[in-house]
Design a protein around this motif. Structure first.
Motif, mmCIF file in Angstrom:
data_model
loop_
_atom_site.group_PDB
_atom_site.id
_atom_site.type_symbol
_atom_site.label_atom_id
_atom_site.label_comp_id
_atom_site.label_asym_id
_atom_site.label_seq_id
_atom_site.Cartn_x
_atom_site.Cartn_y
_atom_site.Cartn_z
ATOM 1 N N PRO A 1 6.015 3.684 0.098
ATOM 2 C CA PRO A 1 4.964 3.970 1.017
ATOM 3 C C PRO A 1 5.087 2.223 2.175
ATOM 4 N N THR A 2 5.030 1.731 0.604
ATOM 5 C CA THR A 2 4.967 0.048 1.349
ATOM 6 C C THR A 2 6.320 -0.497 2.735
ATOM 7 N N LEU A 3 6.999 0.399 2.290
ATOM 8 C CA LEU A 3 7.956 -0.104 2.971
ATOM 9 C C LEU A 3 8.207 0.418 4.796
ATOM 10 N N LEU A 4 6.630 0.953 5.201
ATOM 11 C CA LEU A 4 5.912 0.971 6.304
ATOM 12 C C LEU A 4 5.742 0.314 6.571
ATOM 13 N N PRO A 5 5.429 -0.180 7.663
ATOM 14 C CA PRO A 5 3.884 -1.652 7.898
ATOM 15 C C PRO A 5 2.733 -0.973 8.000
ATOM 16 N N ASP B 1 8.451 -5.411 -4.986
ATOM 17 C CA ASP B 1 9.117 -6.400 -4.010
ATOM 18 C C ASP B 1 9.022 -6.272 -2.364
ATOM 19 N N SER B 2 8.303 -4.964 -2.288
ATOM 20 C CA SER B 2 8.286 -5.002 -0.571
ATOM 21 C C SER B 2 6.476 -5.036 -0.274
ATOM 22 N N ILE B 3 5.807 -5.671 -0.576
ATOM 23 C CA ILE B 3 4.600 -6.046 -0.497
ATOM 24 C C ILE B 3 4.627 -7.680 -0.144
ATOM 25 N N ASP B 4 3.589 -8.164 0.479
ATOM 26 C CA ASP B 4 2.528 -9.425 -0.341
ATOM 27 C C ASP B 4 1.010 -9.409 -0.204
ATOM 28 N N ALA B 5 1.031 -10.907 -0.147
ATOM 29 C CA ALA B 5 -0.544 -10.961 -0.544
ATOM 30 C C ALA B 5 -1.108 -10.339 1.099
ATOM 31 N N ALA B 6 -0.738 -10.810 2.312
ATOM 32 C CA ALA B 6 -0.431 -10.482 3.690
ATOM 33 C C ALA B 6 -1.113 -9.004 3.607
ATOM 34 N N GLY B 7 -0.073 -8.168 3.544
ATOM 35 C CA GLY B 7 0.629 -6.459 3.740
ATOM 36 C C GLY B 7 -0.992 -5.921 2.808
#
Ligand code: SAM
Ligand code: SF4
Length: 409
Positions: A99-103, A133-139
């Motif tokens: 899911p976190t490949l989508l914005p 690996d597909s998300i960071d703190a901001a996301g």
């Protein structure tokens, strides 16, 4: 390759429910599942309905861009089909794929559409799966701000050679870091997924993974035995003799190690493969599946269930987009379970829960088999007495499918 869909009966183009099913909408809690069928690469063991960009090709209907708009079109169909009796949504679960490949803003837009079309219960649980690996703190902060309350990260293992056998590209330590970022972003619940029994995984490797998962501080852990799914790269390597098949005794040892370690750290099994810090940390969306509540699955290959009617969508993202663009339901087939199939399904699922299965869900013949299962220490003696329940012991959890086979007529 993703596995095939069941056959079932044809589903009507307008998605309409049989009258007796429509009449019971609103009697059970409603969940919404969104399937996001995209991954950067395919892990060698996975047969989920998910596609990499090269697999999808240039067809704009199959692309990630615009995916959430297509999903919202299906949500509009769900509103029409379920009608005015549909209750506010109790749980939303976004799974995949990745899911976190989508914005993150797209996932927020989907959630806003659920709220707009159905309303959300005041205490709704809203989960997304994520590949760390597909998300960071901001996301994560954007997801939290949009109303997500729970995040579940796929960690699988802390041992680099195990991750390599699973074809998982992970930055070492990234899953644990993502858990800390999710807490800092204000999520109410954070879960990690682990896999045990990968060829070449030693007891020490598994122990290291459990330690690393616990050190990250999630309030929920899922641990699954590796399944060698037909048609995957892993299955090919096992068939060629390049990798051994997971060994049953080692799998059993790994399960016991997980249960001891996790419960020792305050996470108790509330289902055979799921451990939680307390009642609030249990995944309510999955509990609703196991208890036979209603849910609508949005997206390619997603399954839905309302009052014993099950249906499933066409699998390919392009076919899914084409159906919706033509104003039709994306359902590929459906089946209405009869009372006996519903009962068998209930036994299969509820017996896996820590609270167990009410004895009155069993026939008289099946009940007579309980003392023997208790003597073999597969179920506890909670079955005896007026409000009896079939509760698996740890040994019973290890052999849950066999216990159900021995129990059912
Ligand atoms: C579909 S994945 C979604 C999360 C995300 N795509 C990821 O992999 O991090 C959900 C979970 O299913 C489990 N899973 C997938 N294939 C499996 C298999 N063949 N055997 C056991 N568990 C599996 C993994 O633990 C994975 O984290
Ligand atoms: S990232 Fe998750 S869904 Fe995608 S291929 Fe890997 S295990 Fe399957």
């Amino acid at each position: 390759m993703p596995s095939a869909l069941p056959e079932g009966d044809p589903a009507p183009a307008d998605g309409r429910l049989p009258a007796e099913v429509a009449a019971s909408v609103g009697r059970r809690p409603l969940g919404i599942y969104l399937h996001v069928p995209f991954c950067t690469t395919r892990c060698g063991y996975c047969d989920f309905n998910t596609y990499t960009a090269p697999e999808l090709g240039p067809d704009p209907g199959a692309s990630r861009v615009g995916y959430i708009d297509r999903a919202i079109t299906e949500l509009d169909l769900a509103v029409r089909v379920l009608g005015a009796d549909a209750p506010p949504v109790s749980t939303v679960f976004v799974g995949g794929g990745t899911p976190t490949l989508l914005p993150p803003a797209d996932l927020g837009r989907f959630l806003a559409a659920v709220e707009d079309r159905f309303g959300l219960a005041h205490d709704a649980e809203v989960t997304t799966e994520s590949n760390p690996d597909s998300i960071d703190a901001a996301g994560l902060a954007v997801l939290r701000e949009a109303g997500f309350t729970r995040v579940s990260f796929g960690m699988q293992s802390a041992a680099p050679h195990v991750l390599a056998t699973l074809d998982r590209a992970h930055t070492p330590g990234r899953a644990q870091e993502a858990v800390r970022e999710a807490w800092a972003a204000g999520f109410e619940h954070v879960s990690l997924d682990l896999i045990y029994g990968t060829p070449g995984e030693s007891p020490a490797d598994w122990s290291q993974s459990l330690d690393a998962a616990l050190a990250a501080g999630p309030d929920h852990v899922s641990a699954y035995a590796l399944i060698v799914e037909e048609g995957t790269r892993l299955a090919t390597r096992v068939r060629r003799g390049e990798l051994p098949m997971p060994d049953d005794d080692l799998l059993a040892d790994a399960y016991v190690a997980a249960d001891e370690r996790l419960s020792g750290a305050g996470l108790d099994a509330y289902e055979v493969s799921n451990w939680a810090r307390d009642d609030a940390a249990r995944c309510r969306h999955n509990l609703a599946y196991w208890r036979g509540d209603d849910w609508w699955g949005v997206g390619p290959g997603a399954h839905s269930h309302v009052a014993g009617l099950r249906w499933w969508n066409v699998k390919h993202p392009a076919a899914y987009a084409a159906r919706l663009a033509a104003g039709a339901s994306p359902a590929a087939g459906r089946e209405l379970l009869d009372a006996d199939s519903r009962r068998v399904e209930r036994v299969l699922l509820e017996v896996r829960l820590a609270e167990g299965l009410p004895v009155d869900a069993l026939t008289a013949t099946e009940r007579r088999r309980l003392p023997d299962l208790a003597a073999r220490r597969l179920v506890t003696d909670a079955y005896a007495g007026p409000a009896g329940r079939v509760v698996l012991t740890r040994a019973g959890r290890l052999l849950a499918d066999g216990v159900v086979r021995d129990l059912l007529d």
